[in-house]
Design a protein around this motif. Structure first.
Motif, PDB file in Angstrom:
ATOM      1  N   LYS A 157    -143.802 -43.165 -54.432  1.00  0.00           N
ATOM      2  CA  LYS A 157    -142.763 -41.889 -55.252  1.00  0.00           C
ATOM      3  C   LYS A 157    -141.826 -42.999 -54.182  1.00  0.00           C
ATOM      4  CE  LYS A 157    -140.816 -38.006 -54.581  1.00  0.00           C
ATOM      5  NZ  LYS A 157    -140.954 -36.669 -54.272  1.00  0.00           N
ATOM      6  N   PHE A 158    -142.243 -43.559 -53.105  1.00  0.00           N
ATOM      7  CA  PHE A 158    -140.747 -44.218 -51.573  1.00  0.00           C
ATOM      8  C   PHE A 158    -140.431 -45.633 -53.356  1.00  0.00           C
ATOM      9  CE2 PHE A 158    -138.977 -47.374 -49.912  1.00  0.00           C
ATOM     10  CZ  PHE A 158    -138.442 -46.869 -48.473  1.00  0.00           C
ATOM     11  N   ASN A 159    -141.478 -46.064 -53.851  1.00  0.00           N
ATOM     12  CA  ASN A 159    -140.581 -47.665 -54.148  1.00  0.00           C
ATOM     13  C   ASN A 159    -139.654 -46.936 -55.461  1.00  0.00           C
ATOM     14  OD1 ASN A 159    -142.726 -49.327 -52.701  1.00  0.00           O
ATOM     15  ND2 ASN A 159    -143.766 -49.266 -54.485  1.00  0.00           N
ATOM     16  N   SER A 160    -140.660 -46.095 -56.491  1.00  0.00           N
ATOM     17  CA  SER A 160    -139.954 -45.727 -57.483  1.00  0.00           C
ATOM     18  C   SER A 160    -138.222 -45.442 -57.206  1.00  0.00           C
ATOM     19  CB  SER A 160    -140.818 -44.627 -58.019  1.00  0.00           C
ATOM     20  OG  SER A 160    -140.406 -43.436 -57.725  1.00  0.00           O
ATOM     21  N   LEU A 161    -137.942 -44.528 -56.263  1.00  0.00           N
ATOM     22  CA  LEU A 161    -136.754 -44.043 -55.380  1.00  0.00           C
ATOM     23  C   LEU A 161    -136.587 -45.700 -55.233  1.00  0.00           C
ATOM     24  CD1 LEU A 161    -138.382 -40.605 -53.737  1.00  0.00           C
ATOM     25  CD2 LEU A 161    -136.439 -40.523 -55.404  1.00  0.00           C
ATOM     26  N   TYR A 162    -136.540 -45.866 -53.714  1.00  0.00           N
ATOM     27  CA  TYR A 162    -135.673 -47.174 -53.325  1.00  0.00           C
ATOM     28  C   TYR A 162    -135.856 -48.286 -53.695  1.00  0.00           C
ATOM     29  CZ  TYR A 162    -135.799 -42.304 -50.704  1.00  0.00           C
ATOM     30  OH  TYR A 162    -135.366 -40.919 -50.187  1.00  0.00           O
ATOM     31  N   GLY A 163    -136.737 -48.973 -54.408  1.00  0.00           N
ATOM     32  CA  GLY A 163    -137.076 -49.925 -54.958  1.00  0.00           C
ATOM     33  C   GLY A 163    -138.513 -50.257 -54.156  1.00  0.00           C
ATOM     34  N   PRO A 164    -139.437 -51.861 -54.771  1.00  0.00           N
ATOM     35  CA  PRO A 164    -140.304 -52.225 -54.398  1.00  0.00           C
ATOM     36  C   PRO A 164    -140.597 -52.326 -53.069  1.00  0.00           C
ATOM     37  CG  PRO A 164    -139.253 -53.653 -55.826  1.00  0.00           C
ATOM     38  CD  PRO A 164    -138.513 -52.627 -55.542  1.00  0.00           C
ATOM     39  N   VAL A 165    -141.629 -51.482 -52.144  1.00  0.00           N
ATOM     40  CA  VAL A 165    -141.162 -51.962 -50.356  1.00  0.00           C
ATOM     41  C   VAL A 165    -142.485 -52.077 -50.003  1.00  0.00           C
ATOM     42  CG1 VAL A 165    -141.428 -51.634 -47.937  1.00  0.00           C
ATOM     43  CG2 VAL A 165    -138.830 -51.079 -49.775  1.00  0.00           C
ATOM     44  N   PHE A 166    -143.660 -51.202 -50.662  1.00  0.00           N
ATOM     45  CA  PHE A 166    -144.679 -51.317 -49.901  1.00  0.00           C
ATOM     46  C   PHE A 166    -146.203 -51.438 -51.158  1.00  0.00           C
ATOM     47  CE2 PHE A 166    -142.841 -47.887 -47.761  1.00  0.00           C
ATOM     48  CZ  PHE A 166    -143.299 -48.077 -46.304  1.00  0.00           C
ATOM     49  N   PRO A 167    -147.475 -52.781 -51.111  1.00  0.00           N
ATOM     50  CA  PRO A 167    -148.177 -52.409 -51.747  1.00  0.00           C
ATOM     51  C   PRO A 167    -148.855 -50.244 -52.294  1.00  0.00           C
ATOM     52  CG  PRO A 167    -148.740 -52.923 -50.027  1.00  0.00           C
ATOM     53  CD  PRO A 167    -147.052 -52.427 -49.997  1.00  0.00           C
ATOM     54  N   VAL A 168    -149.801 -50.544 -53.600  1.00  0.00           N
ATOM     55  CA  VAL A 168    -150.296 -49.352 -53.531  1.00  0.00           C
ATOM     56  C   VAL A 168    -151.398 -49.541 -53.389  1.00  0.00           C
ATOM     57  CG1 VAL A 168    -151.136 -47.406 -55.371  1.00  0.00           C
ATOM     58  CG2 VAL A 168    -148.543 -48.285 -55.554  1.00  0.00           C
ATOM     59  N   PRO A 169    -152.213 -49.487 -51.893  1.00  0.00           N
ATOM     60  CA  PRO A 169    -153.274 -49.744 -51.116  1.00  0.00           C
ATOM     61  C   PRO A 169    -154.963 -48.374 -52.099  1.00  0.00           C
ATOM     62  CG  PRO A 169    -152.528 -47.881 -50.081  1.00  0.00           C
ATOM     63  CD  PRO A 169    -151.520 -47.956 -50.969  1.00  0.00           C
ATOM     64  N   GLU A 170    -155.636 -49.650 -51.530  1.00  0.00           N
ATOM     65  CA  GLU A 170    -157.124 -48.595 -52.251  1.00  0.00           C
ATOM     66  C   GLU A 170    -157.777 -48.490 -51.163  1.00  0.00           C
ATOM     67  OE1 GLU A 170    -158.919 -51.143 -55.841  1.00  0.00           O
ATOM     68  OE2 GLU A 170    -156.792 -51.364 -56.732  1.00  0.00           O
ATOM     69  N   ALA A 171    -158.877 -46.807 -51.428  1.00  0.00           N
ATOM     70  CA  ALA A 171    -160.192 -47.120 -50.432  1.00  0.00           C
ATOM     71  C   ALA A 171    -160.929 -48.584 -50.515  1.00  0.00           C
ATOM     72  CB  ALA A 171    -160.362 -45.653 -50.971  1.00  0.00           C
ATOM     73  N   LYS A 172    -161.102 -49.090 -49.892  1.00  0.00           N
ATOM     74  CA  LYS A 172    -162.307 -49.596 -49.678  1.00  0.00           C
ATOM     75  C   LYS A 172    -163.565 -48.612 -49.145  1.00  0.00           C
ATOM     76  CE  LYS A 172    -164.203 -54.162 -48.571  1.00  0.00           C
ATOM     77  NZ  LYS A 172    -164.863 -54.241 -50.141  1.00  0.00           N
ATOM     78  N   LEU A 173    -164.761 -48.193 -49.791  1.00  0.00           N
ATOM     79  CA  LEU A 173    -165.932 -47.163 -49.431  1.00  0.00           C
ATOM     80  C   LEU A 173    -166.827 -47.926 -48.673  1.00  0.00           C
ATOM     81  CD1 LEU A 173    -166.042 -44.803 -52.529  1.00  0.00           C
ATOM     82  CD2 LEU A 173    -165.796 -44.205 -50.370  1.00  0.00           C
TER      83      LEU A 173
END
Ligand code: AMP
Length: 318
Positions: A157-173
């Motif tokens: 949501k942040f990236n789509s509103l304001y530009g690409p700042v964050f990676p989309v992290p994954e859970a490592k179980l």
């Protein structure tokens, strides 16, 4: 991890052991979630500092190398609060109310009428904790997956509103999401069913004598069923090389529970010896723990400040 004081085997198998292993392949940061402790314990703030110290001593004793993997205290890096505030604008209250992990906690702690604004919003703070460091992977147990999902939604949501700042992290179980306590419920300090990493060999042996085993196995030579047996679960975790033989002996009625518990206590005492030894060294030099935290706070702050500069710029708050 929230500062709960001395850690138990569940914390070790479910989280800490994995962190130690990941040090060689990933760049890790380890945070004492002291603000998160306030969600349920805001009335007992006296314990937070001593619990932090005990917990971080266990982290280092278990093999976290603070030079490689910064260890730091959340409340010492104020950027967590700023990012939490900004993120709180990007999520609806109904989304937070639907989070199964929070729902479960509210039900277990009977907070239906009294859950605080901060408690309901703690997954938003967790999203800030993760994204402030632009983490790609979040090593968690299954129970925390809904929070990582909120973090992913927040990043998108942040990236789509304001530009690409964050990676989309994954859970490592983690492999051991549910290490059993002595009574076979999930090991937890509050259930009084825990074996601590710092327990002496005598304490381990005496606790193990109370461990839950197959209730149908009454006499020494009765054949047993290791599924659901707490002692066998810990053989598998700490004594893997002998687990197959132990399982066969138990099923065939060649192994009694008393001897089995005694054997496991000896294995655990030996496996945990390096951790106990490093812990007593750290207890003699508490300044090492304080220095690790000071260094970690500083390194975490530098990363957090750089991310917040990007965030403010992207949101035109610079
Ligand atoms: P907590 O103090 O409950 O927040 O736990 C700290 C970490 O240890 C979290 O990653 C938990 O998922 C993990 N943990 C706690 N208890 C257990 C358990 N019995 N089995 C596996 N992991 C656990």
């Amino acid at each position: 991890m929230r500062p709960t004081g001395r850690l138990h085997l569940g914390n070790y198998l479910g989280a800490l052991q994995n962190w130690v292993r990941l040090q060689d392949s990933c760049e890790n940061l380890h945070m004492v979630a002291d603000w998160h402790a306030l969600t349920t314990d805001y009335e007992h703030v006296d314990q937070i500092a001593p619990n932090t110290f005990e917990m971080v001593t266990d982290w280092l004793a278990a093999g976290i190398d603070p030079e490689k993997s910064p260890v730091f205290i959340q409340s010492h890096v104020k950027e967590h609060a700023e990012l939490h505030l900004l993120f709180s604008m990007l999520i609806t209250t109904s989304r937070l109310e639907r989070n199964p992990a929070v729902k479960e906690q509210v039900r277990d702690l009977h907070l239906e009428e009294t859950v605080s604004y901060g408690h309901l919003g703690y997954p938003v703070l967790m999203a800030a904790d993760i994204l402030l460091y632009k983490a790609n992977l979040v090593p968690v147990g299954e129970d925390q997956v809904p929070h990582v999902e909120i973090t992913r939604e927040m990043a998108r949501k942040f990236n789509s509103l304001y530009g690409p700042v964050f990676p989309v992290p994954e859970a490592k179980l983690t492999q051991f999401a549910r290490a059993p306590g002595l009574d076979a419920r999930r090991m937890s300090k509050s259930l009084d069913n825990a074996v601590l990493l710092s327990d002496s060999p005598e304490a381990i042996a005496s606790k193990m004598r109370t461990a839950y085993t197959d209730p149908k196995k009454i006499r020494v030579n009765d054949p047993g069923n290791p599924d659901g047996c707490v002692v066998f679960a810990y053989h598998r975790a700490f004594n893997a090389a002998n687990a197959t033989r132990i399982e066969a002996d138990c099923r065939a009625g060649r192994l009694g529970c008393v001897a089995d518990k005694r054997d496991l206590a000896a294995v655990l005492a030996e496996e945990l010896r390096p951790i106990r030894e490093r812990r007593s060294e750290l207890e003699a030099h508490p300044e090492r723990v304080r220095e690790a935290l000071r260094m970690g706070d500083e390194r975490a702050r530098a990363i957090a400040q750089a991310t917040m500069r990007e965030v403010r710029e992207a949101m035109k708050l610079a």
